[in-house]
Design an enzyme around this catalytic site. Structure first.
Site, PDB file in Angstrom:
ATOM      1  N   ASP A  97     -12.233 -10.222  -0.753  1.00 16.78           N
ATOM      2  CA  ASP A  97     -13.499 -10.326  -0.021  1.00 16.78           C
ATOM      3  C   ASP A  97     -14.490  -9.403  -0.723  1.00 16.78           C
ATOM      4  O   ASP A  97     -14.113  -8.366  -1.258  1.00 16.78           O
ATOM      5  CB  ASP A  97     -13.378 -10.045   1.490  1.00 16.78           C
ATOM      6  N   GLU A 105       0.790  -1.244   0.000  1.00 18.59           N
ATOM      7  CA  GLU A 105       0.000   0.000   0.000  1.00 18.59           C
ATOM      8  C   GLU A 105       0.818   1.289   0.000  1.00 18.59           C
ATOM      9  O   GLU A 105       0.548   2.205   0.773  1.00 18.59           O
ATOM     10  CB  GLU A 105      -0.951   0.000   1.211  1.00 18.59           C
ATOM     11  N   GLU A 114      -6.203 -10.585  -1.301  1.00 19.22           N
ATOM     12  CA  GLU A 114      -7.009 -10.380  -0.086  1.00 19.22           C
ATOM     13  C   GLU A 114      -8.488 -10.312  -0.426  1.00 19.22           C
ATOM     14  O   GLU A 114      -9.234  -9.499   0.117  1.00 19.22           O
ATOM     15  CB  GLU A 114      -6.569  -9.079   0.622  1.00 19.22           C
ATOM     16  N   ASN A 137       2.066  -5.076  -3.232  1.00 19.80           N
ATOM     17  CA  ASN A 137       0.660  -5.385  -2.954  1.00 19.80           C
ATOM     18  C   ASN A 137      -0.120  -4.102  -2.646  1.00 19.80           C
ATOM     19  O   ASN A 137       0.372  -3.253  -1.906  1.00 19.80           O
ATOM     20  CB  ASN A 137       0.628  -6.320  -1.730  1.00 19.80           C
ATOM     21  N   HIS A 157     -10.487  -5.938  -2.280  1.00 23.93           N
ATOM     22  CA  HIS A 157     -11.559  -5.770  -1.287  1.00 23.93           C
ATOM     23  C   HIS A 157     -12.689  -5.058  -2.028  1.00 23.93           C
ATOM     24  O   HIS A 157     -12.608  -3.869  -2.302  1.00 23.93           O
ATOM     25  CB  HIS A 157     -11.073  -4.924  -0.108  1.00 23.93           C
TER      26      HIS A 157
HETATM   27  C1  XIL Z   1      -6.194  -6.298   8.361  1.00 22.13           C
HETATM   28  C2  XIL Z   1      -6.478  -7.492   9.250  1.00 22.13           C
HETATM   29  O1  XIL Z   1      -7.398  -8.321   8.600  1.00 22.13           O
HETATM   30  C3  XIL Z   1      -7.036  -7.020  10.578  1.00 22.13           C
HETATM   31  O2  XIL Z   1      -7.145  -8.116  11.487  1.00 22.13           O
HETATM   32  C4  XIL Z   1      -6.129  -5.963  11.191  1.00 22.13           C
HETATM   33  O3  XIL Z   1      -6.727  -5.439  12.355  1.00 22.13           O
HETATM   34  C5  XIL Z   1      -5.870  -4.842  10.215  1.00 22.13           C
HETATM   35  O4  XIL Z   1      -5.343  -5.371   9.000  1.00 22.13           O
HETATM   36  N1  XIL Z   1      -4.971  -4.578   3.717  1.00 22.13           N
HETATM   37  C6  XIL Z   1      -3.964  -5.401   4.148  1.00 22.13           C
HETATM   38  C7  XIL Z   1      -4.191  -6.289   5.306  1.00 22.13           C
HETATM   39  O5  XIL Z   1      -2.918  -5.466   3.495  1.00 22.13           O
HETATM   40  O6  XIL Z   1      -3.016  -6.497   6.049  1.00 22.13           O
HETATM   41  C8  XIL Z   1      -5.281  -5.777   6.205  1.00 22.13           C
HETATM   42  O7  XIL Z   1      -5.533  -6.754   7.202  1.00 22.13           O
HETATM   43  C9  XIL Z   1      -6.512  -5.459   5.415  1.00 22.13           C
HETATM   44  C10 XIL Z   1      -6.229  -4.395   4.387  1.00 22.13           C
END
Ligand code: XIL
Length: 449
Positions: free
Chosen positions: A268, A161, A266, A203, A239
């Site tokens: 969802d 990020e 990631e 990422n 996401h």
């Molecule tokens: C999130 C986790 O799922 C949570 O448990 C934590 O509190 C915060 O981080 N992008 C990412 C992940 O790269 O590491 C994040 O994970 C979600 C967003």
């Protein structure tokens, strides 16, 4: 070495990869029945299907039952982040990360490492640093954590990020960014030196379509490839809410065309269209030969960081949702086949030793000296090194740093320590020592492994 092969889309491809020395071949055969788990269905086209896992949930049998049945890859949800792994400067804690790793290893899953450097979830001490002190701490973090897990991580999110949202396509402001624009490439170089076999990924999120942010990242990856900065993959967090950009697949494809793997890291998806969008994202990955795997960010809806949004494939009781079936069906329908072949260097005689050279510079004063010795890898990376120096009679080593030594006088043999044994091809490591007496030429020799 990475080899991707396109094949016609057809149901239930079975893939076997045969690794012979440094090459791979692909055997395709049709199979009578569709796979019944996400991992097995993805494997038909050479892909993994993973989930983010929390060490704290590994005692929950509903959780581990689904994890072990369905997934072939895991990402530690929080356990390999900076705040977890280096709570105090120079003091590392890998207990929880190792639990995730051990569970994965014992059930034959591969592991995505997440994440070496990120502006979030930094320990307090790092948040308070800046400038060269922070840069040094950050690179040391990358080196130490990647070295700790060397050989065990399939892909590392080296940097997470780092690009800004909004129209500019530029970097996000952060303490890391303020250490200089080259912090990302410095991190990738340090990661490569520490774990030469891990795939190194950048990422990010909100990069799912062709937009200013993804185009900024695209330009960085293209520049890295042009300048030989080591980068192997780009992770698309994905996401999503209710829809996926129509150019999702085209966006994955344009990155793949730069010569990197792409991974959905990631996933969802919330909203009423969840089922359809899950199917569509899966088909997009399958259509891109270098899209090597998909990871969902949690197992059950109740495990999701998006509390109350139910964005995952299993309900709170571990039951399969319609979205699960959409993904499974899409995987079973097949697509392009991807095979990522790990370079195999294990032979009965063992790998050829890597070559290296050593040079020394000496600073003398009456009665004493300091020496700095530079170890430079030849055309292949070093996994370790051994240097000899010749000290004239009457000189003695009194102190040394960044190397272990065999004695204090005469011919002294120096070997790498934890953090500097891995040296990328053409790059260097340094160690030094302090002595009494006077030296002119240390005549260093180097042997690599
Ligand atoms: C999130 C986790 O799922 C949570 O448990 C934590 O509190 C915060 O981080 N992008 C990412 C992940 O790269 O590491 C994040 O994970 C979600 C967003």
């Amino acid at each position: 070495m990475n080899l991707t092969t396109k094949s016609a889309s057809r149901a239930a491809l079975v893939t076997a990869t045969v690794t012979v020395s440094l090459s791979a071949s692909l055997i395709l055969a049709s199979s009578a029945s569709a796979a019944t788990t996400l991992g097995a269905a993805a494997a038909q086209t050479g892909r993994y299907f993973g989930a983010a896992v929390s060490a704290g949930k590994l005692g929950d049998s509903t959780y581990t039952t689904v994890l072990n049945r369905e997934f072939t890859s895991v990402t530690a949800e929080n356990e390999m982040k900076w705040d977890a792994t280096e709570p105090n400067r120079g003091q590392f804690n890998h207990t929880s990360g190792e639990r995730v790793l051990a569970q994965a290893a014992s059930t034959g899953k591969q592991v995505r490492g997440h994440a070496l450097l990120w502006h979030q979830q930094q320990p307090g001490w790092a948040q308070r640093l800046s400038g060269s002190d922070l840069r040094q701490a950050a690179i040391n973090h990358v080196t130490r954590v990647a070295t700790h897990y060397r050989g065990k991580i399939h892909s590392w999110d080296v940097v997470n990020e780092a690009f800004a949202d909004g129209g500019g396509g530029g970097r996000r402001d952060s303490n890391l960014q303020r250490t200089g624009n080259d912090w990302i490439e410095a991190a990738f170089r340090a990661a490569r030196a520490a774990d030469p076999n891990a795939k190194l990924c950048y990422n990010d999120y909100n990069t799912d379509g062709v937009n200013a942010k993804s185009t900024g990242i695209y330009a960085m990856v293209r520049d890295f490839k042009a300048r030989n900065v080591p980068i192997d993959c780009v992770g698309f967090q994905s996401h999503l809410t209710n829809s996926v950009p129509s150019d999702y697949q085209a966006n994955l494809q344009r990155f793949a065309a730069l010569g990197v793997d792409v991974q959905i890291t990631e996933l969802d998806i919330s909203g009423a269209n969840q089922t359809a969008v899950y199917g569509s994202v899966t088909r997009s990955c399958l259509a891109v030969p270098r899209c090597t795997g998909i990871t969902v960010w949690g197992i059950r809806d109740t495990d999701s960081w998006r509390t109350g949004q139910n964005p995952l494939l299993f309900d709170g009781n571990g039951n399969k949702k319609p979205a699960y079936t959409a993904v499974l069906d899409a995987l079973n329908a097949g697509g392009t086949t991807t095979t990522t072949t790990t370079t195999t260097t294990t032979t009965t005689t063992g790998p050829a030793p890597s070559t290296c050279t050593a040079s020394a510079s000496v600073n003398s004063w009456t009665g004493g000296f300091t020496a700095t010795v530079k170890v430079t890898a030849g055309s292949t990376a070093l996994r370790g090194w051994r240097v000899t120096t010749s000290l004239p009679p009457g000189t003695t080593v009194t102190n040394a740093w960044s190397a272990d030594r065999s004695g204090d006088s005469g011919t002294v043999t120096w070997t790498d320590v934890d953090h500097n044994g891995s040296v990328a091809a053409g790059r260097s490591a340094e160690f030094g020592f302090l002595g009494t007496g006077s030296v002119a030429d240390l005549a260093p020799t180097c042997a690599g492994s």
